[in-house]
Design an enzyme around this catalytic site. Sequence first.
Site, PDB file in Angstrom:
ATOM      1  N   LEU A  82       5.435   3.067   3.310  1.00  0.00           N
ATOM      2  CA  LEU A  82       4.907   1.943   2.536  1.00  0.00           C
ATOM      3  C   LEU A  82       4.345   0.951   3.554  1.00  0.00           C
ATOM      4  CD1 LEU A  82       4.535   0.032   0.099  1.00  0.00           C
ATOM      5  CD2 LEU A  82       6.884  -0.700   0.453  1.00  0.00           C
ATOM      6  N   GLU A  83       3.079   0.589   3.359  1.00  0.00           N
ATOM      7  CA  GLU A  83       2.437  -0.374   4.259  1.00  0.00           C
ATOM      8  C   GLU A  83       2.364  -1.703   3.514  1.00  0.00           C
ATOM      9  OE1 GLU A  83      -1.726   0.393   4.990  1.00  0.00           O
ATOM     10  OE2 GLU A  83      -1.640  -0.486   6.983  1.00  0.00           O
ATOM     11  N   ILE A  84       3.047  -2.680   4.029  1.00  0.00           N
ATOM     12  CA  ILE A  84       3.033  -3.996   3.387  1.00  0.00           C
ATOM     13  C   ILE A  84       2.055  -4.887   4.126  1.00  0.00           C
ATOM     14  CG2 ILE A  84       4.412  -6.091   3.045  1.00  0.00           C
ATOM     15  CD1 ILE A  84       6.696  -4.316   2.203  1.00  0.00           C
TER      16      ILE A  84
ATOM     17  N   HIS B 152       0.839  -1.186   0.000  1.00  0.00           N
ATOM     18  CA  HIS B 152       0.000   0.000   0.000  1.00  0.00           C
ATOM     19  C   HIS B 152       0.883   1.248   0.000  1.00  0.00           C
ATOM     20  CE1 HIS B 152      -3.135   2.591   2.381  1.00  0.00           C
ATOM     21  NE2 HIS B 152      -3.005   2.978   1.130  1.00  0.00           N
TER      22      HIS B 152
ATOM     23  N   THR C 176      -3.569   1.487   8.151  1.00  0.00           N
ATOM     24  CA  THR C 176      -3.690   2.928   7.907  1.00  0.00           C
ATOM     25  C   THR C 176      -5.081   3.334   7.424  1.00  0.00           C
ATOM     26  OG1 THR C 176      -2.686   2.584   5.761  1.00  0.00           O
ATOM     27  CG2 THR C 176      -1.250   3.364   7.505  1.00  0.00           C
TER      28      THR C 176
END
Lengths: 658, 538
Positions: free
Chosen positions: A403-405, A392, A441
């Site tokens: 960066l959201e993994i 994301h 998030t």
Amino acid sequence: MLQKCKTAEEASKLSKACQDLLLEVEHSKKPVVAAIMGSCLGGGLEVAMACHYRIAVTESKTVLGLPEVLLGLLPGGGGTQRFLQLTSLPATLDMILTGKSVKADKAKKLGLVDLTVQPLGPGLDKPDQQTLQHLEKVAVQTAENLASGTIKAKREKSVTDRILAAALKYNFVKDYIFNKAKAQVMKQTNGLYPAPLKILEVLRTTVDKGFEAGYVAENQGFGQLAVTKESRGLIGLFQGQTECKKNRFGKPERSAKTIGVIGAGLMGAGIAQVSVKGFEVLLKDAAAGGLARGQNQVYAGLEKSMKRKKITSFERDRIASNLVGTLNYEPFKHCDMVIEAVFEDLSLKHRIVKEVEAIIPEHCIFATNTSALPITKIAEASKRPEKVIGMHYFSPVDKMQLLEIITNPKTSRDTIASAVDVGLRQGKVVITVGDGPGFYTSRVLSFMMAEAYRLLLEGVEPRKLDKLGKSFGFPVGPVTLTDEVGIDVGAHIGEYLTKCFGERFAGANPEVLNSLVKAGITGRKSGKGFFVYEKGFKGEKPVCTEALDVLKKYSLVPKGLQSDEDIQFRLASRFINEALLCLEEGILANPAEGDIGAVFGLGFPPFTGGPFRFVDEFGADKLVTIMRKFEAAYGKCFTPCQLLLDHSKSNKKFYVRA
Amino acid sequence: MNQLPSCLHVHVFPTLPRCCQFVYLCLNLVSAFAHLSAVNGDLFKQILEIQTAVVDSPRKEISVIIRMAAQISRVNSVAFLRSGTRNVSTTLPALYAAGQKTKPSLARPNQKNIVLVDAVRTPFLLSGTNYAKLMPHDLARNALLGLVQKTGFPKELVEYIAFGTVIQEVKTSNVAREAALGAGFSEKTPAHTVTMACISSNQAMSTCIGYMQSGVYDVCVAGGVEFMSDVPIRHSRKMRSVMLKANKAKTVGQRLSLLSQLDLKALIPELPAVAEFSTGETMGHSADRLAASFNISRKDQDAFALRSHQFAHDAAEKGLLSDIIPYQVPGQDKPITCDNGIRVSAPEQLQKLKPAFIKPHGTVTAANASFLTDGASACLMMTEDKAKQLGLKPKAYLRDFVYVSQDPKDQLLLGPAYATPRVLEKAGLGMNDIDVWEVHEAFAAQILANLSAMDSDWFCKTYMGRSGKVGAPDMSKFNLWGGSLSIGHPFGATGVRLAIHAANRLIHEDGKYACIAACAAGGQGVGMIIERHPDGKL
């Protein structure tokens, strides 16, 4: 050392000791030359500035700066004073107030460095080693020359600097400069950060009363700042950020070289843009026009970096050569990772998974860029769910650091390690979260947004709501943020989350958003959201009356609880509570990633250090009390989560204070 | 190195503490070899000097001496003893004979022999001196005419002409064709111009070799020209764009609106960049960094520059630079007959110069760098069969060549280090098989760095992917008639100058194989093997 200080006096003493030590260096009769290679930041630069001569290597890793302000501090080892002596007042204000760093060339222009040395290439030893030896040789030679008097440190200031120095004798000039700087600080920080204001105070003292008073003001100021909660928050944030720049999943089996990006829209091209520096990037789009737009976006980004002298025109060309545009999947045969960034529609994403898996090699990872669709669902279409992962990114990708993994239960550890590795190489701060509606998030933001919509329906002015959000510490107000994200996107996610969370997600009637979208009010991209956006328009944006008309149709009767503080906490408490719930549910692995995600992805007030640190500082019990008050009026959506209740009872903290 | 049967050298480098005695001992052996092989009296003298220095020099000088001694000892003793992997490996007795007759020809079956009949050049002059009023094609034309006069070869028989040049005169962008026409060559002889920085005329030569090998032509002329007394200086991009649009502007209004686009900045002209396009770094700057990378001292650089000037001076005095053809520049009262950049200065004078690029701690100065030069060169090449048929006596065979390239930033000038071992391997030769070295001297620092790189195990392993060091060339065979530092360096013309000096020196020094090598902007380089022709005469 600093964290051990309990009182301002202790911290101040520390600063004074450092000042005294460096004054001894400065007053030494033997010439002391600072040879600088690598980052020379904060205390490092303060030591270097106390020396009689500074020599720095002109390479990108060698940077000089005083970033203390970013940690809610000020340079307490004479840094503010010496920077001012070596450069000019405007340069000092600019560098110390923003905490930015400069490379050696620029530092020389500023007067911070006396001589630069070029890095060496291959020779009889490793280039780095050779450069270091060469630097040392030049520095020793310089020290000898300084001692023998054959060279003198030339500190000639430019004509403008000298005129300015002369003008600074007059109070109105000083007032003008400092007022201007203060206005800038206030604009950027809303006065929520004590450090820049203190720095202004210290420098004003120096300019008014001289360096002796300046040194005292500096160590006093340092002491006062060191014990502020803002400083603690920012230092915590910095530590978290450092953690999130490491790969806690270890080194991947193979390092990705080629990345395929599907969709050349704003997001896809943004992902390509941050990838071209380190990867070969295949940018795929369905239409030639869309692809061209995406390629231009990438090139424009590189052009900008070149104009800002971050890269040379030649480096720009080389990096740009890493980008290959394509209208079909043929080149994807050689991909190590595919990141799709198409429209958020499950059936479309399923189609893409199948199309891509037909062509990519066995080891290739399929990453999907989505802000809310569950990865587990997307992975259902895949032949190899262990290779499917969510990445994301946040818009605009080149500016947003986070960066959201997102992993799904089947994702293999190596796939995660590889995705984190790619993210880090793209220069991102990476958090890794579990799968669930809205992940971390999007989920916490949506809860806050739901409350924002309710407040709007209760008749709170959009501009007032924005103002209150900003004064709480958010960089962008919630209403503007809605417009930025897109009301349609919000509606899309909102509808989905309502299904998932039911009553707890309560806020505005989902119909409100749909009506707005139907009326063509979708946010900034369509020119109107809650505010009207016109090209080239500067100043305060007018409120969109059409949007207000739609809101009126669904208006709610306020239940009190509309004081400024109530409004702020109605927004923040839902955000924070949901963040804690994510940790409780295991979506988040640890509080640090939760804090980083909230600050870097959603703009949660940085000086608090993030929602978890906020609870630690503010007090879980106090927050529970506030939420109970709201709960009485609005019900379940304000019920504190178990984790918060536990912390309020046991006085437990998320972070252990050193 | 493992194959070394000798006990002489292995310890020379690492054992510094006992070095005094040891170096002295080694030098004894070295000098004996030098004396025996009788290559160069000066070298012998030099060794004796070092020997004396070893005895009474202060300790700090010792490392310099060791390095110098190493360079000499390496070649004269060690390299001799090294057994090679090539097909024409040389043994010690063969070297004592030192004659060309014992060494086999590098001719290959199924491959044509390409010969260098002869080559000439105009005197190389400092830019802005006597050639200043000419144009590039004038110099090239004169080289072509000189070639015809010297060889007595009929112009009409030349089938193809290729020239190298770097900074192009816009009016004569194919300077080869303009020069050929101007020199009265046949209109039926096609000509093209190539550019590859300082190795442009090597490229012209190898292009012709390719044509001849593949049977397209039998007789070619290759050459090169550079004219730095006049270079194209352009209007700014803005100005150019307005001027181009002005052609299309019809009305006064259109013209005025174009004019209004111009600002003061548009009036500033653009000088041709002296910097590497990819890195923005000037070559001198790069050379200075290179010197630091290889610990090449200012003193060593100055000494090498002085050596170059001294050798060039001596060669000119002795009349060895027979490749020069006099140039009667129109309007001047006497022909130009010699290079004007050769200047033997006192070491103290060199020492006084300030660094030219990196200030104040740099080591490259105007005196230890090559200077901007005007000049042209040309050579006649053909298949050996054709030469025989025409009854010509060629000077040399042009054998293997190789082009290399590496990182244009940090390894800009290391072409010779990379190219030399590769071209030698291609030809099946070892370092000690080479009788004549002609290496382009862009900077003294560049030459010394290349020697040092070739002699470093670490460098050769890490960057060249070899199992160990290549070894440095024998300095007693190295650029004995001076080099680009002293003779001058017209970028496009130097390659042919290296080739003809190599060929003439093979005859003069009674050798068999020569190796020429050069570096070029863009991080490129060339290596070429030249073999003496049995018929060759000076």
